[in-house]
Design a protein around this motif. Sequence first.
Motif, short mmCIF file in Angstrom:
data_model
loop_
_atom_site.label_atom_id
_atom_site.label_comp_id
_atom_site.label_asym_id
_atom_site.label_seq_id
_atom_site.Cartn_x
_atom_site.Cartn_y
_atom_site.Cartn_z
N ARG A 20 10.72 1.31 -9.76
CA ARG A 20 10.93 2.41 -9.31
C ARG A 20 10.23 4.06 -9.70
O ARG A 20 9.81 4.33 -8.71
N ALA A 21 10.16 4.12 -10.45
CA ALA A 21 8.91 5.32 -11.22
C ALA A 21 7.23 5.14 -10.55
O ALA A 21 7.13 5.84 -9.78
N LEU A 22 6.93 4.11 -10.12
CA LEU A 22 5.79 3.82 -9.54
C LEU A 22 6.01 4.43 -7.74
O LEU A 22 5.42 4.88 -7.06
N SER A 23 7.10 3.38 -7.62
CA SER A 23 7.58 4.20 -6.07
C SER A 23 7.60 5.39 -6.01
O SER A 23 6.93 6.24 -4.94
N GLU A 24 8.47 6.40 -7.18
CA GLU A 24 8.17 7.70 -6.67
C GLU A 24 6.89 8.39 -6.50
O GLU A 24 6.77 9.66 -6.32
N ARG A 25 6.00 7.65 -7.07
CA ARG A 25 4.47 8.12 -6.67
C ARG A 25 3.97 7.56 -6.19
O ARG A 25 2.58 7.99 -5.17
N GLY A 26 4.23 6.86 -4.81
CA GLY A 26 3.68 6.59 -3.53
C GLY A 26 3.14 5.00 -3.64
O GLY A 26 2.23 4.82 -2.60
N ILE A 27 3.48 4.30 -4.94
CA ILE A 27 2.59 3.67 -5.23
C ILE A 27 3.49 2.00 -5.07
O ILE A 27 5.02 2.35 -5.58
#
Length: 320
Positions: A20-27
């Motif tokens: 989830r944390a990576l997804s928030e960065r577009g990754i």
Amino acid sequence: MVSSGRLPSRLGQRREGIERALSERGIALESLLARSNLDEWGSEPIRIGVSGGPDSMGLAVLAWAHGQQVLAVHIDHGIRPGSHKEGAVIADALAPFGIGLLEYRVAVEHGGNLEDRARQARLARLRGAATAHTMDDQAETVLANLLRGAGLIGVGAMQPGARHPTLGLRRAELRAVCEAAGVAVLDDPSNTDSRFVRNRVRAELIPLASTILQRDIVPILARTATQSQEYVVALDLILGQLANDPAELPAVLARHRLNAQIVAGLGLRLTSAQLEHVREVAVGARRGHQIVHAIEVRRRHDKLVFLDRDGAVLLTLDLT
């Protein structure tokens, strides 16, 4: 490999939090895993060389997220004051992921070519452990090798695979993994020391070339490495049909074959001059030679033997 769905619930929740944390960065975590070569380890435990920096710590977390059993290997060169304390910091940071740490201390004396001597001592201890070199490192290696007058093999730089599983990832992506996982990292001040060629390539040459071309040159240089590797593979196929004895080959082909064998067996890349010394030992023109600070090569009957400073055999090549 163990799928993420089979991780214990607490660890599974940690993986979901990282995702989830990576997804928030577009990754996308799955994209990072798909662009790595971690699958090449299969179900075997993976040994990873860990300096404590964001690249190697990011790789350790990625391997864990991939469901693999991970053992981190840390080498303390004893060059920086307080470096002997870094192993404990790394162990604490990786413990929540069930990653153990194996720590070695090696002696590297101050003096000329410190960067290369430290690298050779590190490789001698890592003995095939995976390293977290990225696409950015690959681009820097291509340029640094060109500046040193490297040929086709040097331009090919590092070979993607189990030993270098993150050459398809960018440095910023591995740092993002660490930040998403809440993993503390150590930033080595030597990475900004302008005495070292690679640091100046990273800080000055690549940004200048990108400005001149008005585009990011890192993927271009990485593609150049891949193309050079394809030529090397074709040459190896041809060499496979020729004699194995270096004395029966033209010197350039003997060096090429020895280089391929040394890289495959030790993960060690030598200069053209060093390879020529190895060839001379192989053909009997020298009794032995210390090719780098911690490794010596000798010929024993029809074998070429590589030894560490304690006399332990690191690699044996059959010359018949």
